[in-house]
Scaffold this motif. Structure first.
Motif, PDB file in Angstrom:
ATOM      1  N   LYS A 192       0.811  -1.220   0.000  1.00 32.56           N
ATOM      2  CA  LYS A 192       0.000   0.000   0.000  1.00 32.56           C
ATOM      3  C   LYS A 192       0.848   1.277   0.000  1.00 32.56           C
ATOM      4  N   SER A 234      -0.423  -2.306  -7.009  1.00 35.67           N
ATOM      5  CA  SER A 234      -1.552  -3.230  -7.020  1.00 35.67           C
ATOM      6  C   SER A 234      -1.001  -4.609  -6.661  1.00 35.67           C
ATOM      7  N   THR A 282      -1.263  -7.158  -8.485  1.00 33.15           N
ATOM      8  CA  THR A 282      -0.665  -7.652  -9.728  1.00 33.15           C
ATOM      9  C   THR A 282       0.765  -7.131  -9.890  1.00 33.15           C
ATOM     10  N   ARG A 329      -0.234 -13.589  -9.351  1.00 28.82           N
ATOM     11  CA  ARG A 329      -1.115 -12.645  -8.687  1.00 28.82           C
ATOM     12  C   ARG A 329      -1.979 -13.371  -7.664  1.00 28.82           C
ATOM     13  N   SER A 370      -2.270 -12.519  -3.730  1.00 32.76           N
ATOM     14  CA  SER A 370      -3.607 -12.147  -3.280  1.00 32.76           C
ATOM     15  C   SER A 370      -4.059 -13.029  -2.114  1.00 32.76           C
TER      16      SER A 370
END
Length: 83
Positions: free
Chosen positions: A19, A24, A26, A36, A40
């Protein structure tokens, strides 16, 4: 006194690394050389941190710390090590 419900390591990675760099999932996965989906799952607390993922993160952090020194030394065309 031990924490009763410590934060998941993925939450820490999300809030402290991904962040603040405005990445992102990705883009973060691409930088680490993982899928990804695997990043995730980690940042959403659905899987644990594997030794391989920890090593990839440590290598990328070390490379990031060395980048300013390489630039000052005039070495800017260093190829990324492929695993």
């Amino acid at each position: 006194m031990a924490m009763k419900n410590p934060p998941h390591v993925g939450e820490t990675i999300w809030h402290d690394i991904i962040k603040p760099l405005d990445l992102s999932v990705t883009e973060g996965a691409k930088a680490l050389g993982v899928t990804r989906q695997s990043l995730s799952l980690l940042v959403n607390g659905r899987t644990s941190l594997t030794p391989d993922m920890a090593l990839r993160g440590a290598i990328d952090q070390a490379a990031a710390r060395q980048a300013p020194a390489r630039t000052r030394a005039g070495v800017t065309n260093v190829a990324r090590h492929e695993r």
